[in-house]
Design a protein around this motif. Structure first.
Motif, mmCIF file in Angstrom:
data_model
loop_
_atom_site.group_PDB
_atom_site.id
_atom_site.type_symbol
_atom_site.label_atom_id
_atom_site.label_comp_id
_atom_site.label_asym_id
_atom_site.label_seq_id
_atom_site.Cartn_x
_atom_site.Cartn_y
_atom_site.Cartn_z
ATOM 1 N N PHE A 1 12.260 45.541 0.818
ATOM 2 C CA PHE A 1 11.708 46.890 0.960
ATOM 3 C C PHE A 1 10.393 47.050 0.209
ATOM 4 O O PHE A 1 9.524 47.822 0.619
ATOM 5 N N GLU A 2 10.208 46.287 -0.888
ATOM 6 C CA GLU A 2 8.908 46.345 -1.559
ATOM 7 C C GLU A 2 7.809 45.732 -0.679
ATOM 8 O O GLU A 2 6.657 46.160 -0.748
ATOM 9 N N ASN A 3 8.162 44.730 0.126
ATOM 10 C CA ASN A 3 7.195 44.193 1.084
ATOM 11 C C ASN A 3 6.750 45.272 2.065
ATOM 12 O O ASN A 3 5.555 45.396 2.383
ATOM 13 N N GLN A 4 7.697 46.047 2.548
ATOM 14 C CA GLN A 4 7.354 47.097 3.519
ATOM 15 C C GLN A 4 6.514 48.196 2.879
ATOM 16 O O GLN A 4 5.550 48.684 3.480
ATOM 17 N N ILE A 5 6.870 48.566 1.653
ATOM 18 C CA ILE A 5 6.115 49.633 0.982
ATOM 19 C C ILE A 5 4.718 49.143 0.617
ATOM 20 O O ILE A 5 3.730 49.881 0.744
ATOM 21 N N ALA A 6 4.591 47.884 0.188
ATOM 22 C CA ALA A 6 3.267 47.320 -0.115
ATOM 23 C C ALA A 6 2.395 47.296 1.129
ATOM 24 O O ALA A 6 1.188 47.580 1.063
ATOM 25 N N ALA A 7 2.981 46.959 2.283
ATOM 26 C CA ALA A 7 2.219 46.956 3.534
ATOM 27 C C ALA A 7 1.733 48.363 3.870
ATOM 28 O O ALA A 7 0.605 48.550 4.355
ATOM 29 N N LEU A 8 2.574 49.349 3.619
ATOM 30 C CA LEU A 8 2.209 50.749 3.850
ATOM 31 C C LEU A 8 1.030 51.146 2.971
ATOM 32 O O LEU A 8 0.068 51.776 3.429
ATOM 33 N N VAL A 9 1.083 50.770 1.694
ATOM 34 C CA VAL A 9 0.005 51.097 0.759
ATOM 35 C C VAL A 9 -1.296 50.426 1.175
ATOM 36 O O VAL A 9 -2.353 51.063 1.227
ATOM 37 N N ALA A 10 -1.236 49.140 1.495
ATOM 38 C CA ALA A 10 -2.438 48.412 1.890
ATOM 39 C C ALA A 10 -3.059 49.015 3.143
ATOM 40 O O ALA A 10 -4.284 49.177 3.234
ATOM 41 N N ARG A 11 -2.226 49.367 4.096
ATOM 42 C CA ARG A 11 -2.732 49.971 5.336
ATOM 43 C C ARG A 11 -3.469 51.270 5.057
ATOM 44 O O ARG A 11 -4.577 51.491 5.542
ATOM 45 N N ASP A 12 -2.856 52.129 4.238
ATOM 46 C CA ASP A 12 -3.481 53.421 3.958
ATOM 47 C C ASP A 12 -4.751 53.275 3.124
ATOM 48 O O ASP A 12 -5.647 54.127 3.206
ATOM 49 N N LEU A 13 -4.826 52.234 2.320
ATOM 50 C CA LEU A 13 -6.040 51.984 1.544
ATOM 51 C C LEU A 13 -7.126 51.313 2.373
ATOM 52 O O LEU A 13 -8.262 51.158 1.907
ATOM 53 N N GLY A 14 -6.794 50.876 3.589
ATOM 54 C CA GLY A 14 -7.751 50.153 4.414
ATOM 55 C C GLY A 14 -8.045 48.770 3.879
ATOM 56 O O GLY A 14 -9.168 48.263 4.014
ATOM 57 N N MET A 15 -7.037 48.140 3.287
ATOM 58 C CA MET A 15 -7.214 46.830 2.655
ATOM 59 C C MET A 15 -6.301 45.803 3.303
ATOM 60 O O MET A 15 -5.261 46.143 3.869
ATOM 61 N N THR A 16 -6.700 44.558 3.246
ATOM 62 C CA THR A 16 -5.902 43.461 3.765
ATOM 63 C C THR A 16 -4.915 43.014 2.701
ATOM 64 O O THR A 16 -5.299 42.745 1.563
ATOM 65 N N LEU A 17 -3.640 42.929 3.076
ATOM 66 C CA LEU A 17 -2.594 42.580 2.125
ATOM 67 C C LEU A 17 -2.462 41.065 2.014
ATOM 68 O O LEU A 17 -2.353 40.356 3.011
ATOM 69 N N ARG A 18 -2.463 40.583 0.789
ATOM 70 C CA ARG A 18 -2.186 39.177 0.501
ATOM 71 C C ARG A 18 -1.242 39.115 -0.685
ATOM 72 O O ARG A 18 -1.287 39.967 -1.573
ATOM 73 N N TYR A 19 -0.384 38.081 -0.714
ATOM 74 C CA TYR A 19 0.603 37.953 -1.783
ATOM 75 C C TYR A 19 0.280 36.799 -2.715
ATOM 76 O O TYR A 19 -0.193 35.738 -2.298
ATOM 77 N N LEU A 20 0.568 37.027 -3.994
ATOM 78 C CA LEU A 20 0.692 35.953 -4.966
ATOM 79 C C LEU A 20 2.186 35.839 -5.270
ATOM 80 O O LEU A 20 2.778 36.767 -5.829
ATOM 81 N N TRP A 21 2.784 34.729 -4.881
ATOM 82 C CA TRP A 21 4.221 34.551 -5.095
ATOM 83 C C TRP A 21 4.461 33.974 -6.477
ATOM 84 O O TRP A 21 3.866 32.966 -6.855
ATOM 85 N N TRP A 22 5.354 34.639 -7.227
ATOM 86 C CA TRP A 22 5.608 34.229 -8.607
ATOM 87 C C TRP A 22 7.016 34.690 -8.966
ATOM 88 O O TRP A 22 7.351 35.860 -8.833
ATOM 89 N N ALA A 23 7.854 33.777 -9.409
ATOM 90 C CA ALA A 23 9.223 34.149 -9.783
ATOM 91 C C ALA A 23 9.191 35.139 -10.944
ATOM 92 O O ALA A 23 8.471 34.937 -11.921
#
Length: 267
Positions: A46-68
């Motif tokens: 669900f954090e992936n979905q919410i992050a995508a929502l935030v990036a979309r509204d900011l007009g920014m391209t979403l990229r992840y840094l994966w880190w345990a």
């Protein structure tokens, strides 16, 4: 070349320049690649979905840094400028600047629905006769609030500890404490609400979730938390813009949380 063609070419050049210099850029989000229901590399949390929502509204391209997610996570990710945003942290943590909260949840008692254990509280005498699963960090000084609460009540002989991080070599490592309730190997578990709600919906045996009370134990161990996103303390403008998105998108965020079974808590 006709003047109309020249004009059209000039407009196209200007548009391309404006796009390159405009506000559209990457929003780098740090997230755990194996941490459902919050995030994973398949973007199924669900954090992936919410992050995508935030990036979309900011007009920014979403990229992840994966880190345990382990100790030192903020220091090694956001504060090292490897990423811009860490979703899903308690509001007001010292290491980062936090946004407005976008949900509030609590620890819950998880029991099998076919057992007469409805309405448990931390002071319920039934706990003295039950095996209790508790999420542990390992260092007593930094342990989870429920771990402190059961220790304060002299229930440590009843406790079976489950590490917060779980066996990271396995998929869904944090689900083990929920599976233990479903299988009957423990009677009750005290689990962070989003985890309990998500995995509790996926067991073959119906489970019951009751919010842990008292909501603040001994005046110092809160069982409910406001959850925010974290940015570097110097990223004042980014935090302001994310705050705007989180306020605007509350209905959509609530729908996402509902779909993942996240129990929401009041103050």
């Amino acid at each position: 070349m006709k003047w109309t063609q020249v004009f059209a070419a000039a407009l196209a050049l200007l548009a391309g320049t404006a796009q390159a210099a405009g506000p559209d850029r990457e929003l780098v989000v740090c997230a755990d690649p194996n941490n459902l229901p919050f995030s994973n590399e398949a973007l199924a949390g669900f954090e992936n979905q919410i992050a995508a929502l935030v990036a979309r509204d900011l007009g920014m391209t979403l990229r992840y840094l994966w880190w345990a997610q382990r100790r030192g996570y903020a220091r090694n990710t956001v504060n090292e400028a490897r990423c811009d945003l860490w979703p899903g942290i308690a509001q007001g943590v010292d290491a980062l600047a936090t946004t407005v909260p976008y949900y509030r949840s609590s620890y819950v008692f998880v029991t099998r629905a076919d057992r007469p254990l409805k309405g448990l509280t931390l002071d319920d005498e039934r706990l003295r006769r039950l095996s209790i699963g508790v999420q542990m960090i390992g260092d007593d000084a930094a342990n989870t609030p429920p771990a402190h609460a059961v220790a304060r009540r002299g229930l440590t002989q009843n406790v079976r500890g489950f590490m917060v991080y779980g066996d990271y070599e396995q998929p869904n490592p944090t689900a083990a404490i929920i599976d233990a309730v479903a299988s009957g190997s423990i009677d009750v578990a005290i689990v962070w609400g989003p985890l309990a709600g998500y995995f509790g919906q996926r067991t073959q045996v119906p489970l019951r979730l009751d919010q842990v009370t008292p909501t603040i134990d001994a005046g110092q161990w809160p069982m409910s938390f406001d959850i925010s996103m974290g940015v570097r303390k110097t990223d004042v403008e980014l935090r302001r813009r994310i705050d705007e998105v989180l306020r605007k998108e509350q209905p959509a965020i609530r729908r996402i949380l509902h779909d993942y079974g996240v129990p929401l808590a009041s103050q």
